[in-house]
Write a protein that holds these residues in place. Structure first.
Motif, PDB file in Angstrom:
ATOM      1  N   GLY A  60       0.828  -1.193   0.000  1.00 20.85           N
ATOM      2  CA  GLY A  60       0.000   0.000   0.000  1.00 20.85           C
ATOM      3  C   GLY A  60       0.862   1.242   0.000  1.00 20.85           C
ATOM      4  N   ASN A  61       0.249   2.363  -0.287  1.00 18.77           N
ATOM      5  CA  ASN A  61       0.942   3.639  -0.323  1.00 18.77           C
ATOM      6  C   ASN A  61       1.584   3.921   1.029  1.00 18.77           C
ATOM      7  OD1 ASN A  61       0.956   6.697   0.166  1.00 18.77           O
ATOM      8  ND2 ASN A  61       0.732   6.541  -2.051  1.00 18.77           N
ATOM      9  N   TYR A  62       2.843   4.306   1.015  1.00 20.42           N
ATOM     10  CA  TYR A  62       3.631   4.526   2.235  1.00 20.42           C
ATOM     11  C   TYR A  62       2.946   5.498   3.187  1.00 20.42           C
ATOM     12  CZ  TYR A  62       7.586   6.009   5.139  1.00 20.42           C
ATOM     13  OH  TYR A  62       8.401   6.299   6.191  1.00 20.42           O
ATOM     14  N   ARG A  63       2.415   6.561   2.647  1.00 23.08           N
ATOM     15  CA  ARG A  63       1.835   7.607   3.490  1.00 23.08           C
ATOM     16  C   ARG A  63       0.414   7.290   3.928  1.00 23.08           C
ATOM     17  NH1 ARG A  63       1.030  13.380   0.971  1.00 23.08           N
ATOM     18  NH2 ARG A  63      -0.538  12.169  -0.108  1.00 23.08           N
ATOM     19  N   ASP A  64      -0.353   6.620   3.088  1.00 19.47           N
ATOM     20  CA  ASP A  64      -1.775   6.431   3.349  1.00 19.47           C
ATOM     21  C   ASP A  64      -2.140   5.132   4.053  1.00 19.47           C
ATOM     22  OD1 ASP A  64      -2.188   8.847   2.080  1.00 19.47           O
ATOM     23  OD2 ASP A  64      -2.603   7.919   0.144  1.00 19.47           O
ATOM     24  N   VAL A  65      -1.265   4.128   3.976  1.00 20.63           N
ATOM     25  CA  VAL A  65      -1.605   2.810   4.517  1.00 20.63           C
ATOM     26  C   VAL A  65      -0.646   2.468   5.651  1.00 20.63           C
ATOM     27  CG1 VAL A  65      -1.873   0.369   3.989  1.00 20.63           C
ATOM     28  CG2 VAL A  65      -2.485   2.074   2.268  1.00 20.63           C
ATOM     29  N   THR A 140       8.178  17.096 -10.093  1.00 23.32           N
ATOM     30  CA  THR A 140       6.976  16.389  -9.653  1.00 23.32           C
ATOM     31  C   THR A 140       7.098  16.160  -8.158  1.00 23.32           C
ATOM     32  OG1 THR A 140       7.954  14.227 -10.043  1.00 23.32           O
ATOM     33  CG2 THR A 140       6.785  15.249 -11.887  1.00 23.32           C
ATOM     34  N   THR A 141       6.402  15.201  -7.658  1.00 22.49           N
ATOM     35  CA  THR A 141       6.421  14.947  -6.218  1.00 22.49           C
ATOM     36  C   THR A 141       7.474  13.900  -5.859  1.00 22.49           C
ATOM     37  OG1 THR A 141       4.676  13.312  -6.482  1.00 22.49           O
ATOM     38  CG2 THR A 141       3.997  15.557  -5.887  1.00 22.49           C
ATOM     39  N   ALA A 142       8.637  13.966  -6.488  1.00 18.40           N
ATOM     40  CA  ALA A 142       9.681  12.966  -6.244  1.00 18.40           C
ATOM     41  C   ALA A 142      10.128  12.960  -4.794  1.00 18.40           C
ATOM     42  CB  ALA A 142      10.889  13.219  -7.144  1.00 18.40           C
ATOM     43  N   GLY A 143      10.018  14.077  -4.106  1.00 18.21           N
ATOM     44  CA  GLY A 143      10.450  14.126  -2.720  1.00 18.21           C
ATOM     45  C   GLY A 143       9.371  13.729  -1.735  1.00 18.21           C
ATOM     46  N   SER A 144       8.231  13.329  -2.238  1.00 17.21           N
ATOM     47  CA  SER A 144       7.116  12.991  -1.372  1.00 17.21           C
ATOM     48  C   SER A 144       7.108  11.507  -1.037  1.00 17.21           C
ATOM     49  CB  SER A 144       5.807  13.351  -2.076  1.00 17.21           C
ATOM     50  OG  SER A 144       4.721  12.796  -1.414  1.00 17.21           O
ATOM     51  N   THR A 145       6.734  11.185   0.202  1.00 21.31           N
ATOM     52  CA  THR A 145       6.601   9.778   0.573  1.00 21.31           C
ATOM     53  C   THR A 145       5.419   9.148  -0.144  1.00 21.31           C
ATOM     54  OG1 THR A 145       5.321  10.427   2.504  1.00 21.31           O
ATOM     55  CG2 THR A 145       7.671  10.002   2.830  1.00 21.31           C
ATOM     56  N   ASN A 146       4.636   9.959  -0.859  1.00 19.11           N
ATOM     57  CA  ASN A 146       3.518   9.451  -1.630  1.00 19.11           C
ATOM     58  C   ASN A 146       4.006   8.583  -2.792  1.00 19.11           C
ATOM     59  OD1 ASN A 146       0.769   9.256  -1.972  1.00 19.11           O
ATOM     60  ND2 ASN A 146       0.699  10.946  -3.420  1.00 19.11           N
ATOM     61  N   ASN A 147       5.283   8.664  -3.142  1.00 17.39           N
ATOM     62  CA  ASN A 147       5.843   7.890  -4.242  1.00 17.39           C
ATOM     63  C   ASN A 147       6.419   6.555  -3.791  1.00 17.39           C
ATOM     64  OD1 ASN A 147       5.261   9.733  -6.221  1.00 17.39           O
ATOM     65  ND2 ASN A 147       7.162  10.848  -5.936  1.00 17.39           N
ATOM     66  N   PHE A 148       6.184   6.156  -2.576  1.00 13.85           N
ATOM     67  CA  PHE A 148       6.740   4.924  -2.055  1.00 13.85           C
ATOM     68  C   PHE A 148       5.632   3.994  -1.589  1.00 13.85           C
ATOM     69  CE2 PHE A 148       9.937   8.179  -1.595  1.00 13.85           C
ATOM     70  CZ  PHE A 148      11.060   7.564  -2.118  1.00 13.85           C
ATOM     71  N   LYS A 149       5.926   2.695  -1.630  1.00 13.00           N
ATOM     72  CA  LYS A 149       4.972   1.691  -1.170  1.00 13.00           C
ATOM     73  C   LYS A 149       5.570   0.904  -0.017  1.00 13.00           C
ATOM     74  CE  LYS A 149       4.346  -0.610  -5.033  1.00 13.00           C
ATOM     75  NZ  LYS A 149       3.837  -1.525  -6.048  1.00 13.00           N
ATOM     76  N   ARG A 150       4.728   0.547   0.931  1.00 13.94           N
ATOM     77  CA  ARG A 150       5.092  -0.412   1.969  1.00 13.94           C
ATOM     78  C   ARG A 150       4.757  -1.785   1.400  1.00 13.94           C
ATOM     79  NH1 ARG A 150       4.895   2.465   6.954  1.00 13.94           N
ATOM     80  NH2 ARG A 150       3.521   4.245   6.763  1.00 13.94           N
ATOM     81  N   VAL A 151       5.618  -2.746   1.647  1.00 12.32           N
ATOM     82  CA  VAL A 151       5.376  -4.109   1.200  1.00 12.32           C
ATOM     83  C   VAL A 151       5.686  -5.057   2.358  1.00 12.32           C
ATOM     84  CG1 VAL A 151       6.011  -5.919  -0.442  1.00 12.32           C
ATOM     85  CG2 VAL A 151       6.039  -3.526  -1.173  1.00 12.32           C
ATOM     86  N   ILE A 152       4.772  -5.957   2.629  1.00 12.26           N
ATOM     87  CA  ILE A 152       4.998  -7.000   3.628  1.00 12.26           C
ATOM     88  C   ILE A 152       4.750  -8.341   2.948  1.00 12.26           C
ATOM     89  CG2 ILE A 152       4.267  -8.030   5.808  1.00 12.26           C
ATOM     90  CD1 ILE A 152       3.385  -5.270   6.732  1.00 12.26           C
ATOM     91  N   ARG A 153       5.736  -9.218   3.052  1.00 14.57           N
ATOM     92  CA  ARG A 153       5.585 -10.580   2.544  1.00 14.57           C
ATOM     93  C   ARG A 153       5.477 -11.512   3.743  1.00 14.57           C
ATOM     94  NH1 ARG A 153       9.003  -8.024  -0.913  1.00 14.57           N
ATOM     95  NH2 ARG A 153       8.361  -8.012  -3.087  1.00 14.57           N
ATOM     96  N   ALA A 154       4.559 -12.466   3.653  1.00 12.97           N
ATOM     97  CA  ALA A 154       4.298 -13.341   4.797  1.00 12.97           C
ATOM     98  C   ALA A 154       3.955 -14.748   4.335  1.00 12.97           C
ATOM     99  CB  ALA A 154       3.147 -12.778   5.622  1.00 12.97           C
ATOM    100  N   GLU A 155       4.114 -15.669   5.259  1.00  9.86           N
ATOM    101  CA  GLU A 155       3.677 -17.046   5.054  1.00  9.86           C
ATOM    102  C   GLU A 155       2.470 -17.285   5.948  1.00  9.86           C
ATOM    103  OE1 GLU A 155       7.170 -19.280   6.136  1.00  9.86           O
ATOM    104  OE2 GLU A 155       7.985 -19.139   4.102  1.00  9.86           O
ATOM    105  N   PHE A 156       1.483 -18.006   5.429  1.00 11.97           N
ATOM    106  CA  PHE A 156       0.331 -18.399   6.231  1.00 11.97           C
ATOM    107  C   PHE A 156       0.622 -19.779   6.805  1.00 11.97           C
ATOM    108  CE2 PHE A 156      -3.057 -15.733   3.819  1.00 11.97           C
ATOM    109  CZ  PHE A 156      -2.422 -14.574   4.212  1.00 11.97           C
ATOM    110  N   LEU A 157       0.482 -19.907   8.114  1.00  9.29           N
ATOM    111  CA  LEU A 157       0.847 -21.140   8.818  1.00  9.29           C
ATOM    112  C   LEU A 157      -0.384 -21.864   9.353  1.00  9.29           C
ATOM    113  CD1 LEU A 157       3.760 -19.713  11.020  1.00  9.29           C
ATOM    114  CD2 LEU A 157       3.857 -20.496   8.642  1.00  9.29           C
ATOM    115  N   ARG A 158      -0.301 -23.177   9.328  1.00  7.60           N
ATOM    116  CA  ARG A 158      -1.330 -24.020   9.940  1.00  7.60           C
ATOM    117  C   ARG A 158      -0.632 -24.891  10.970  1.00  7.60           C
ATOM    118  NH1 ARG A 158      -6.993 -24.632   9.409  1.00  7.60           N
ATOM    119  NH2 ARG A 158      -7.477 -26.595  10.400  1.00  7.60           N
ATOM    120  N   PHE A 159      -1.062 -24.807  12.228  1.00  5.51           N
ATOM    121  CA  PHE A 159      -0.444 -25.615  13.284  1.00  5.51           C
ATOM    122  C   PHE A 159      -0.836 -27.078  13.107  1.00  5.51           C
ATOM    123  CE2 PHE A 159      -0.840 -21.539  15.899  1.00  5.51           C
ATOM    124  CZ  PHE A 159       0.440 -21.128  15.570  1.00  5.51           C
ATOM    125  N   LYS A 160       0.117 -27.948  13.420  1.00  6.17           N
ATOM    126  CA  LYS A 160      -0.131 -29.398  13.289  1.00  6.17           C
ATOM    127  C   LYS A 160      -0.738 -29.957  14.555  1.00  6.17           C
ATOM    128  CE  LYS A 160       3.436 -30.147   9.884  1.00  6.17           C
ATOM    129  NZ  LYS A 160       4.618 -30.840   9.501  1.00  6.17           N
TER     130      LYS A 160
END
Length: 160
Positions: A60-65, A140-160
């Motif tokens: 998502g957008n760095y500033r908004d999310v 343009t808005t190159a200096g704005s954090t609006n030009n960056f995205k946060r990214v989270i990668r995850a694994e979904f786990l199921r307990f045995k």
């Protein structure tokens, strides 16, 4: 009233920021809403044996999310896929025009954990190293954090 409802809702969605979600893996019956989906940022913290159902990437957008909204999205998706927990394997801040599945060698969040202090450091690093250094590159808005995205990668786990 009806004429203003749709534009108001559309504007509200634009203001709250969008979250993109990609999931690849097995889908089991959904978990009940009453059961907690655990979130881990270190595999050593998972004390139960588990199997990996699949992998998810949320961005998502760095500033908004916020990170909290991204984790909530992961939790909802994990519950729908039948997962008991989420293991965060990577966190990044990348240029907004970079695909979230790309693996750039710059602007990674390294191994920031999920503490507020660590996320504060991430914000300072992005502002110091990338936002301020890009401020004069274009009109343009190159200096704005609006030009960056946060990214989270995850694994979904199921307990045995």
């Amino acid at each position: 009233m009806k004429k203003t409802l749709f534009p108001t809702l559309a504007l509200l969605l634009l203001c709250t920021g969008c979250i993109s979600m990609e999931y690849s893996g097995e889908k089991l019956p959904p978990r009940p809403e009453t059961e907690k989906v655990f979130v881990y940022s270190d595999s050593a913290a998972v004390k139960k044996p588990y199997s990996v159902l699949g992998t998810a990437t949320v961005s998502g957008n760095y500033r908004d999310v916020s990170r909290d909204r991204m984790i909530a999205k992961l939790r909802d998706e994990a519950r729908e896929c039948g997962a008991d927990a989420i293991l965060i394997v990577e966190q990044q801040v990348i240029p907004g025009d970079t695909k979230s599945t790309a693996n750039p060698v710059f602007m990674t969040a390294f191994d920031y954990d999920d503490t507020n202090q660590s996320w504060s450091q991430l914000y300072r690093d992005v502002d110091r190293n990338f936002v301020n250094s890009n401020r004069n590159r274009s009109e343009t808005t190159a200096g704005s954090t609006n030009n960056f995205k946060r990214v989270i990668r995850a694994e979904f786990l199921r307990f045995k």
